[in-house]
Design a protein around this motif. Sequence first.
Motif, PDB file in Angstrom:
ATOM      1  N   GLY A 129       0.779  -1.232   0.000  1.00 33.20           N
ATOM      2  CA  GLY A 129       0.000   0.000   0.000  1.00 33.20           C
ATOM      3  C   GLY A 129       0.809   1.279   0.000  1.00 33.20           C
ATOM      4  O   GLY A 129       0.227   2.373   0.103  1.00 33.20           O
ATOM      5  N   LEU A 130       2.147   1.197  -0.133  1.00 31.58           N
ATOM      6  CA  LEU A 130       2.961   2.410  -0.165  1.00 31.58           C
ATOM      7  C   LEU A 130       2.924   3.023  -1.564  1.00 31.58           C
ATOM      8  O   LEU A 130       3.015   2.322  -2.566  1.00 31.58           O
ATOM      9  N   ASP A 131       2.804   4.344  -1.630  1.00 30.75           N
ATOM     10  CA  ASP A 131       2.763   5.032  -2.917  1.00 30.75           C
ATOM     11  C   ASP A 131       4.096   4.886  -3.653  1.00 30.75           C
ATOM     12  O   ASP A 131       5.165   5.071  -3.070  1.00 30.75           O
ATOM     13  N   GLY A 132       4.002   4.555  -4.945  1.00 31.52           N
ATOM     14  CA  GLY A 132       5.171   4.561  -5.805  1.00 31.52           C
ATOM     15  C   GLY A 132       6.182   3.468  -5.533  1.00 31.52           C
ATOM     16  O   GLY A 132       7.331   3.561  -5.985  1.00 31.52           O
ATOM     17  N   VAL A 133       5.804   2.427  -4.813  1.00 33.44           N
ATOM     18  CA  VAL A 133       6.730   1.332  -4.508  1.00 33.44           C
ATOM     19  C   VAL A 133       6.311   0.090  -5.277  1.00 33.44           C
ATOM     20  O   VAL A 133       5.192  -0.405  -5.115  1.00 33.44           O
ATOM     21  N   LYS A 134       7.217  -0.413  -6.138  1.00 34.16           N
ATOM     22  CA  LYS A 134       6.912  -1.600  -6.922  1.00 34.16           C
ATOM     23  C   LYS A 134       7.136  -2.861  -6.076  1.00 34.16           C
ATOM     24  O   LYS A 134       7.899  -2.844  -5.116  1.00 34.16           O
ATOM     25  N   PRO A 135       6.477  -3.970  -6.440  1.00 34.74           N
ATOM     26  CA  PRO A 135       6.685  -5.225  -5.705  1.00 34.74           C
ATOM     27  C   PRO A 135       8.138  -5.692  -5.798  1.00 34.74           C
ATOM     28  O   PRO A 135       8.668  -5.909  -6.895  1.00 34.74           O
ATOM     29  N   VAL A 136       8.793  -5.822  -4.674  1.00 32.31           N
ATOM     30  CA  VAL A 136      10.180  -6.269  -4.627  1.00 32.31           C
ATOM     31  C   VAL A 136      10.373  -7.144  -3.393  1.00 32.31           C
ATOM     32  O   VAL A 136       9.572  -7.123  -2.462  1.00 32.31           O
ATOM     33  N   VAL A 137      11.454  -7.907  -3.401  1.00 28.16           N
ATOM     34  CA  VAL A 137      11.870  -8.688  -2.233  1.00 28.16           C
ATOM     35  C   VAL A 137      13.189  -8.118  -1.743  1.00 28.16           C
ATOM     36  O   VAL A 137      14.144  -7.999  -2.514  1.00 28.16           O
ATOM     37  N   LEU A 153      13.821  -0.672  -1.789  1.00 26.02           N
ATOM     38  CA  LEU A 153      14.456  -1.149  -3.023  1.00 26.02           C
ATOM     39  C   LEU A 153      15.383  -2.302  -2.680  1.00 26.02           C
ATOM     40  O   LEU A 153      15.992  -2.320  -1.604  1.00 26.02           O
ATOM     41  N   PRO A 154      15.542  -3.281  -3.584  1.00 27.79           N
ATOM     42  CA  PRO A 154      16.376  -4.450  -3.279  1.00 27.79           C
ATOM     43  C   PRO A 154      17.812  -4.096  -2.943  1.00 27.79           C
ATOM     44  O   PRO A 154      18.446  -4.751  -2.118  1.00 27.79           O
ATOM     45  N   ASP A 155      18.358  -3.050  -3.595  1.00 28.46           N
ATOM     46  CA  ASP A 155      19.756  -2.697  -3.368  1.00 28.46           C
ATOM     47  C   ASP A 155      19.914  -1.549  -2.379  1.00 28.46           C
ATOM     48  O   ASP A 155      20.981  -0.955  -2.273  1.00 28.46           O
ATOM     49  N   ALA A 156      18.843  -1.219  -1.660  1.00 31.09           N
ATOM     50  CA  ALA A 156      18.924  -0.106  -0.713  1.00 31.09           C
ATOM     51  C   ALA A 156      19.894  -0.454   0.406  1.00 31.09           C
ATOM     52  O   ALA A 156      19.843  -1.525   0.995  1.00 31.09           O
ATOM     53  N   THR A 157      20.815   0.449   0.687  1.00 38.53           N
ATOM     54  CA  THR A 157      21.782   0.240   1.760  1.00 38.53           C
ATOM     55  C   THR A 157      21.375   1.061   2.963  1.00 38.53           C
ATOM     56  O   THR A 157      20.880   2.179   2.842  1.00 38.53           O
ATOM     57  N   GLN A 158      21.584   0.485   4.127  1.00 35.39           N
ATOM     58  CA  GLN A 158      21.261   1.190   5.355  1.00 35.39           C
ATOM     59  C   GLN A 158      22.465   2.006   5.794  1.00 35.39           C
ATOM     60  O   GLN A 158      23.609   1.692   5.465  1.00 35.39           O
ATOM     61  N   SER A 159      22.218   3.047   6.529  1.00 36.82           N
ATOM     62  CA  SER A 159      23.278   3.977   6.888  1.00 36.82           C
ATOM     63  C   SER A 159      24.267   3.321   7.843  1.00 36.82           C
ATOM     64  O   SER A 159      23.927   2.932   8.948  1.00 36.82           O
ATOM     65  N   GLY A 160      25.540   3.194   7.372  1.00 43.61           N
ATOM     66  CA  GLY A 160      26.604   2.690   8.221  1.00 43.61           C
ATOM     67  C   GLY A 160      26.449   1.211   8.549  1.00 43.61           C
ATOM     68  O   GLY A 160      25.546   0.534   8.097  1.00 43.61           O
ATOM     69  N   GLU A 161      27.404   0.690   9.338  1.00 44.58           N
ATOM     70  CA  GLU A 161      27.309  -0.683   9.815  1.00 44.58           C
ATOM     71  C   GLU A 161      26.208  -0.769  10.850  1.00 44.58           C
ATOM     72  O   GLU A 161      26.176  -0.004  11.802  1.00 44.58           O
ATOM     73  N   ARG A 162      25.317  -1.716  10.665  1.00 42.35           N
ATOM     74  CA  ARG A 162      24.178  -1.816  11.555  1.00 42.35           C
ATOM     75  C   ARG A 162      24.194  -3.136  12.303  1.00 42.35           C
ATOM     76  O   ARG A 162      24.366  -4.198  11.702  1.00 42.35           O
TER      77      ARG A 162
END
Length: 334
Positions: free
Chosen positions: A195-203, A237-246
């Motif tokens: 239900g998020l606007d502008g977000v395509k189906p991804v894993v 997004l599939p390749d989205a990186t999170q900020s810094g080492e988590r």
Amino acid sequence: QAAGYQTAAISENLIVSDVFQLLQGFEHRRTRRWRRTGVLEGKNYKMELYHIDALHEVRDWLENERDSDRPFLLFVNLFDPHLPYMVRDENPFVPTGTPESEIKSRSDHPHRLICGALPTPQQLAVLRGLYLGDVAAADVKLGEIVKLVRERGGASKLITMVTSDHGEFLGERKLLAHEFSLQAAVLHIPLIIHGLDGVKPVVIQRPVSQVDIMPSILRWTGIEAPPELPGQLLPQLPDATQSGERDLLAAYSDDYIPMPEEWEEGLGHESKDKIRQFCGPSDQVFGGMATLTRYPFKFHWFERYPPQLYDLSWDPHELSDQSKYRPDLVERFR
């Protein structure tokens, strides 16, 4: 609620209730609970479970208490995939040809059949099939709840999030149910968002944490999150990186958590050591445990055993301990 939302919580889970103050702040609350019956003088009473059906409760809330002039947050906890696994008229996930007598004779308490008492592969297949039947039943109920909310909730935009409190061992590592371990079988749970606007189906393969859910909900609804709130925006997004080492943390305590008196009388208490009576040191199920996931690595610390290290990028089921090959990481993570 402070931002103007109507809030409701419906829980079929005995633990997710006001007993443990897990539903504070919700205007409407309906939960499964213990209730006393009989004479209440002294101990002359008995305890019985008051069950609820989430679909029925959601329908009742929508028809009788829903304020269509306000946005809403609805929290629903389903309890279908849980011990004892239900035997139904049809059990399509049980291996074909399994005798009906074998299905019906399955244990109501498989969590006791661990380590040296593990059932046979055929019996495990029956338990796995019944568990999947429970999951399918929860999936159907969830679909009916979402459909009902769409039709009667008066929401022009609906964001739906589905997750779980834990996974389930079904014979892996000689374990059943969801205790005595922090392996992938119990920690790798679903998180599904729609239900998020502008977000395509991804894993998204990269690990995230349930602590991210609250700040993400606030961001998506335009509510300012308190600066001290833990967690971060969930990736879209599939390749989205999170900020810094988590660092993602999980812990298991071997201590016994005291329960309310009426729970003890209704459920009784079974010691963990009795459940583990057929377990030995090689099973690694005694003592406290903790894990630290700094992707792609996951580090296991044990109170009583040597640590373990896994590379989730190629070993998501944690089958190949890499601790002897990367002692530098073991020491750093320890």
